[in-house]
Design a protein around this motif. Structure first.
Motif, short mmCIF file in Angstrom:
data_model
loop_
_atom_site.label_atom_id
_atom_site.label_comp_id
_atom_site.label_asym_id
_atom_site.label_seq_id
_atom_site.Cartn_x
_atom_site.Cartn_y
_atom_site.Cartn_z
N TYR A 152 0.83 -1.21 0.00
CA TYR A 152 0.00 0.00 0.00
C TYR A 152 0.86 1.25 0.00
O TYR A 152 0.63 2.19 -0.76
N GLN A 153 1.89 1.29 0.85
CA GLN A 153 2.78 2.45 0.91
C GLN A 153 3.54 2.64 -0.40
O GLN A 153 3.75 3.77 -0.85
N LYS A 154 3.94 1.53 -1.02
CA LYS A 154 4.65 1.61 -2.30
C LYS A 154 3.72 2.15 -3.38
O LYS A 154 4.12 2.96 -4.21
N GLY B 104 3.40 5.81 -3.12
CA GLY B 104 4.59 6.50 -3.62
C GLY B 104 4.57 6.66 -5.12
O GLY B 104 5.23 7.55 -5.67
N ASN B 105 3.82 5.82 -5.84
CA ASN B 105 3.76 5.90 -7.30
C ASN B 105 2.77 6.95 -7.79
O ASN B 105 2.74 7.25 -8.97
N VAL B 106 1.98 7.51 -6.92
CA VAL B 106 1.00 8.51 -7.31
C VAL B 106 1.72 9.85 -7.48
O VAL B 106 2.39 10.31 -6.56
N PRO B 107 1.58 10.47 -8.66
CA PRO B 107 2.28 11.74 -8.85
C PRO B 107 1.64 12.85 -8.02
O PRO B 107 0.43 12.90 -7.85
N ALA B 108 2.49 13.71 -7.50
CA ALA B 108 2.00 14.85 -6.71
C ALA B 108 1.61 15.95 -7.69
O ALA B 108 2.43 16.43 -8.46
N GLY B 109 0.36 16.33 -7.70
CA GLY B 109 -0.11 17.37 -8.60
C GLY B 109 -0.50 18.61 -7.83
O GLY B 109 -0.48 18.66 -6.60
N ALA B 110 -0.86 19.62 -8.58
CA ALA B 110 -1.32 20.86 -7.97
C ALA B 110 -2.68 20.61 -7.34
O ALA B 110 -3.46 19.80 -7.83
N PRO B 111 -2.97 21.28 -6.25
CA PRO B 111 -4.29 21.09 -5.64
C PRO B 111 -5.39 21.54 -6.60
O PRO B 111 -5.24 22.53 -7.32
N THR B 112 -6.44 20.79 -6.62
CA THR B 112 -7.54 21.10 -7.53
C THR B 112 -8.67 21.76 -6.77
O THR B 112 -8.84 21.56 -5.58
#
Length: 96
Positions: free
Chosen positions: A48-50, A53-61
Motif C-alpha cells: 500500500y505504501q509503495k 509513492g507511485n501517485v504523482p503529486a499534482g497541484a491542488p484542484t
C-alpha cells in the motif's frame, strides 16, 4: 398444528441469533493473529505504501473553481429605449 408452527418460528429465529454470537462485538479486543497473518498484514501495508509513492503529486484542484468567479456580478442590463417593461408578476407566455 399451532404448536408445530410455533416451534418452526422459534427454530427459524434461533438460527440468525446464534450466528450473531460468533462476531466480535465493538470494543472487544481482536483475537490473536497467527504469525502468517501478521506477515501478510505487513506485506499488504508495504504494498500500500509503495502504491502511494507511485501517485504523482499534482497541484491542488478546486472542483468548484469554474462555479465561483473572482469578479463581482455584473449589473442587470437596462432595457433598450422604446421596449416594453417586463411585468414580473405575469408569466412570459401569458397575454392580457
Amino acid at each position: 398444528m399451532r404448536i408445530f408452527y410455533a416451534i418452526a418460528m422459534i427454530a427459524l429465529l434461533a438460527g440468525p441469533a446464534a450466528a450473531q454470537q460468533t462476531v466480535p462485538k465493538y470494543g472487544e479486543p481482536d483475537p490473536d493473529k497467527t504469525p502468517a497473518q501478521i506477515e501478510a498484514d505487513k506485506r499488504a501495508e508495504r504494498a500500500y505504501q509503495k502504491a502511494l509513492g507511485n501517485v504523482p503529486a499534482g497541484a491542488p484542484t478546486d472542483p468548484w473553481g469554474n462555479v465561483r468567479s473572482d469578479a463581482a456580478p455584473k449589473p442587470a442590463a437596462k432595457p433598450a429605449k422604446g421596449a416594453k417593461p417586463v411585468n414580473p408578476t405575469t408569466s412570459a407566455g401569458s397575454a392580457k
